[in-house]
Design an enzyme around this catalytic site. Sequence first.
Site, mmCIF file in Angstrom:
data_model
loop_
_atom_site.group_PDB
_atom_site.id
_atom_site.type_symbol
_atom_site.label_atom_id
_atom_site.label_comp_id
_atom_site.label_asym_id
_atom_site.label_seq_id
_atom_site.Cartn_x
_atom_site.Cartn_y
_atom_site.Cartn_z
ATOM 1 N N ARG A 124 0.849 -1.203 0.000
ATOM 2 C CA ARG A 124 0.000 0.000 0.000
ATOM 3 C C ARG A 124 0.881 1.249 0.000
ATOM 4 N NH1 ARG A 124 -1.027 4.862 2.157
ATOM 5 N NH2 ARG A 124 -0.633 4.051 4.248
ATOM 6 N N ASP A 125 1.561 1.510 1.109
ATOM 7 C CA ASP A 125 2.334 2.743 1.258
ATOM 8 C C ASP A 125 3.499 2.775 0.276
ATOM 9 O OD1 ASP A 125 2.876 5.176 2.390
ATOM 10 O OD2 ASP A 125 3.635 4.406 4.281
ATOM 11 N N CYS A 156 9.982 9.644 0.062
ATOM 12 C CA CYS A 156 9.563 10.854 0.762
ATOM 13 C C CYS A 156 9.501 11.964 -0.265
ATOM 14 C CB CYS A 156 10.569 11.210 1.848
ATOM 15 S SG CYS A 156 10.205 12.789 2.632
ATOM 16 N N ASN A 204 10.051 4.616 4.095
ATOM 17 C CA ASN A 204 9.659 3.830 5.266
ATOM 18 C C ASN A 204 10.815 2.993 5.782
ATOM 19 O OD1 ASN A 204 7.182 4.195 3.423
ATOM 20 N ND2 ASN A 204 6.266 3.556 5.360
ATOM 21 N N HIS A 248 9.799 6.504 9.311
ATOM 22 C CA HIS A 248 10.498 6.635 8.032
ATOM 23 C C HIS A 248 11.984 6.832 8.351
ATOM 24 C CE1 HIS A 248 7.214 7.437 4.881
ATOM 25 N NE2 HIS A 248 6.615 6.935 5.941
#
Lengths: 321, 321
Positions: A14-15, A239, A248, A208
């Site tokens: 997802r992220d 980022c 992350n 992160h």
Amino acid sequence: MTGKRVYIQEVATRDGFQNEAQFVDTDAKIALIDDLSTCGYAKIEVTSFTSPKAIPALCDAEAVMHRIARREGTVYTVLVPNVRGAERALSCGVDEVNLVMSVSESHNRTNLRMSREQSFAQLRDVIGVVKQTKVAINVSLSTAMGCPMEGDIAQEDVLGWTQRFADLGVHGVTLCDTTGMAYPSQVGALCAATRERFPALEVTLHFHNTRGMALANTLAALDVGVDRFDASLGGLGGCPYAPGATGNVCTEELVHMLELDGYDTGVDLSALLSASALLPGLIGHDVPSQLLKAGRRLDLHAMPCAACDGQPEQRAFVQEN
Amino acid sequence: MTGKRVYIQEVATRDGFQNEAQFVDTDAKIALIDDLSTCGYAKIEVTSFTSPKAIPALCDAEAVMHRIARREGTVYTVLVPNVRGAERALSCGVDEVNLVMSVSESHNRTNLRMSREQSFAQLRDVIGVVKQTKVAINVSLSTAMGCPMEGDIAQEDVLGWTQRFADLGVHGVTLCDTTGMAYPSQVGALCAATRERFPALEVTLHFHNTRGMALANTLAALDVGVDRFDASLGGLGGCPYAPGATGNVCTEELVHMLELDGYDTGVDLSALLSASALLPGLIGHDVPSQLLKAGRRLDLHAMPCAACDGQPEQRAFVQEN
């Protein structure tokens, strides 16, 4: 295992994937998540039920959720932005929905295009819908340890937003260090205060590694009793404020450290590394994981032959300390 | 500053440059070291008095040592492998010599082309020469937290070699995590044991970030009272066993974390980042430093214009948590 249990929650599909330019084929996503399901995670954030126009990378949320092989003991969660997303997610039989808003007003407007109060109202509606089911509800508070536009975030603001969601009956809150601004003493203080004020809430930390401190911050959180961490396979997830910087915290690096320190993560590190090795093929570029390059601590090397023959000018390595 | 004092020792121009394929011009080295001298380091490892044939990158050791502008309050140290190197170093008026050998037999043979006993005998001779002067003596013990060929290293072995050098009157010992195998609980135990057994020795920790744990290991060392750390500007210095992996802990990332946690490093982080930004030009490639890419924690960003105009399909960032 006799070590203290720590719960690892995977967010790469997802992220991580939402930030990738190259679309990961639906079958490949499903195969990867099925691989991850064999690794022993406490939770996997599978996908996001967002508008396919907003996040084309995750336009196949229903297909993915329907077709993965779910493992007993793993919680399958999905990100849900609004009531429409919640209805889509519930129709797929998710175990949990994860809601997100920022503690910082500037970041909420940048990231979600609305004020914090608008976000809260929208998420309150989502909670209202989901609470009619047995599906769990977690809320992720972005920029909880700093905002790239506003700077420091007052601990009281984080606790205040946590309180508002706790009052609505969410079962868990994730404190997100969205752009890698957290530092150890801050993490320790915020986590201790959160656990003290909300002893019944499941508290997750989402770090992160933008400025290299993710594992140090993890130690600080563990020190005050936090036992639940988000992480991203391969360190996937960039980022937007720091092109080229890592995103992350890398799951395999987190698990590697925790296992060495005697924690029971429940995760099979070998299986994790095999899955991580597949990522470059799926996304078309290298991943930030240092562990994937270096191997585990005790993945040993043979002595180079040149070391045995005594030829001083053919040294492979000299005076490395 | 009222925070606890922590001593930062820069190794980039020795441990970093010795690994670089591109020769850094002598004038450029001197200019960089002069820049570093304004940053407020406790110690700078300037160069190595090794055979120019073995390490051509540092063939200009005398010229560099003679021509740098030395700052009051900074200790200028150099690596010295043997009596010939010690004589060269002493002729340049160094403040300290740094000796190196490995706790692991395999690594010593690979790295220095002799047995540990041969290394010890050679270094004992060096100590004999240097003790006739007022120049300080430090010994760096490589592979103190793991050997890439042998694996685990017994804590007692590290303490045993430390004892042998302490008996010869060295003033300091550096415990080196040569290939990034250290983990926090191990670091805490080894540092506590070393400080307890050798209260009069100056103890330095030398971490590599090969598996992402350097800053976490730093926290573990700080927790048991260690206050002295080697670090390399830009994270310069690779690991021969892990091509592409990062090497030494990055000075600016270490100082950034320590300052945020309230320690007094004595180092000017802005000056450090300016110096680090020069490195790619000197060595011809990017450096591992994440902080150089991401900026300091409170280097803030403006809100993107797209965040203000309410056009939902033109989101710059979506649902980043």
